[in-house]
Write a protein that holds these residues in place. Sequence first.
Motif, short mmCIF file in Angstrom:
data_model
loop_
_atom_site.label_atom_id
_atom_site.label_comp_id
_atom_site.label_asym_id
_atom_site.label_seq_id
_atom_site.Cartn_x
_atom_site.Cartn_y
_atom_site.Cartn_z
N CYS A 108 18.99 26.75 59.99
CA CYS A 108 19.38 26.61 61.39
C CYS A 108 20.86 26.25 61.49
O CYS A 108 21.39 25.43 60.74
N TYR A 116 22.27 24.61 63.78
CA TYR A 116 22.56 23.36 64.49
C TYR A 116 22.69 22.18 63.53
O TYR A 116 23.75 21.54 63.47
N GLY A 134 21.17 22.41 60.13
CA GLY A 134 21.01 22.85 58.75
C GLY A 134 19.60 22.82 58.18
O GLY A 134 19.42 23.02 56.98
N TRP A 135 18.59 22.55 59.01
CA TRP A 135 17.23 22.62 58.46
C TRP A 135 16.95 24.05 58.03
O TRP A 135 17.32 25.01 58.73
S1 FES Z 1 17.81 22.40 66.06
FE1 FES Z 1 17.59 23.38 64.16
S2 FES Z 1 18.22 21.94 62.72
FE2 FES Z 1 18.44 20.96 64.60
#
Ligand code: FES
Length: 444
Positions: A89, A91, A93-94
């Motif tokens: 992701c 945002y 990093g997950w």
């Molecule tokens: S919204 Fe995806 S890691 Fe935070």
Amino acid sequence: MLSQQDNEILTRVGPGTPMGALLRRYWTPALLSSELPAPGCDPVRVRLLGENLVAFRDGTGTVGLIQENCPHRGASLYFGRNEDCGLRCAYHGWQFDTAGNCVDMPSEPATSSFKERVKARAYPVHESGGIAWTYMGPADTMTPFRDFGTDSLPQEHHLAAKLQCYCNWVQTMEGNVDTAHISWLHSWNGAADIPDDGSDKPGYPSNRMTWKFWLHDRAPRLEVEDTWYGFRYAGLRTTPNGHTNVRITEYVAPYSTIIAAIPYNTRHLMVVPIDDDNCWRYTFDTTIPANPQGHGGAPLFDYGPFETPFTRRVGGITPRNYLAEADYHIDREVQRTTTFSGVADFVSQDLMVTESMGPIYDRSQEHLGTIDKAIIRMRNQLVRSAKKLAADDTPPPALAGDFRSIRGADKILEDGQDWRVLGTDADPAVQEAEAAIRQPAAGD
Ligand code: FES
Ligand SMILES: [Fe+2]
């Protein structure tokens, strides 16, 4: 006509709807394999049965299909980074692998085990015939992939394409089981002047001559036979020489049709709902063509004077050059003098009529005639299956079987010949063509 209540059941496909539950029991095309051309390539947004998803091909080449919104706080994973072990992701990093497992959560302390409790909704994917198929139903009712013949098809013979239609999936499906409209919507005056090439006699007519038949007899008689996979139906027309031309179309529950072709056809036309108001029309080959010019062992259809994306053997996403906003480029002078529709592109003639019904037509307003028999059968089968699944979990039809033996067909009947044998394993034309496919080419 249908009651408004049954029309709702027939057309709505989102999570929690009866038809949505039915469709989720089948393996469904999610996207073309060619949309994810290489390991680590850019992810692709996929909207399917009203769900927003993202598809990606990880570093090992495996395709993942997971929920678009990140399980953390909902950012779109479409904007994520496709790294070796999965989609990360943008945002915080997950990172999620193709099974939806959170494999990295770098924003949390290294000692945290939180990532083991977070999972993205993920659907299994099976690539076959140039299509990435998915199963979106409950895990405990998942059945093996329905092989239409693509699993054994060498990659160099894959030919899969898709075209977006801006209307409900059933409207598009109804056009596929409506043989009568070829005598009207797709007709052109010049077909009457096609010279008789001698093939208006029992046996296989030339593709060109079939245009003549469609114009000669514009009120075909329909005969519909239920099968284990849905139904097949014959459109019977009298030819100028007084013979009977039969066009046999297959309906394979829930999404697929195989249109009639000379001598037979195994090419599927599969209509996949994007959501209630939009669908993809997939076409894919299931056999090595006996005739290299043709699709699925059948010669190319003759598109007469019309343009069409389908005369070329081109896979991928078919562009839409004819849209409702431009009235499908209808030419009123051509419509007055030359062709029935006035639209130059063959497939766009279909799109004009199906999309112009509106996104979801209110079928309580219609008046069905004898030419609509196959359409009625398809709707009844679908609505009945959806209701039975909802009522007592009755398993839907056609989850398993030999799908490779289903074929459309087109012929002028011999004296006393039953159309029901045409296109089956017992049809000599099928046996001959399949023997030719198995025969090694000269020089091999
Ligand atoms: S919204 Fe995806 S890691 Fe935070
Ligand atoms: Fe059509």
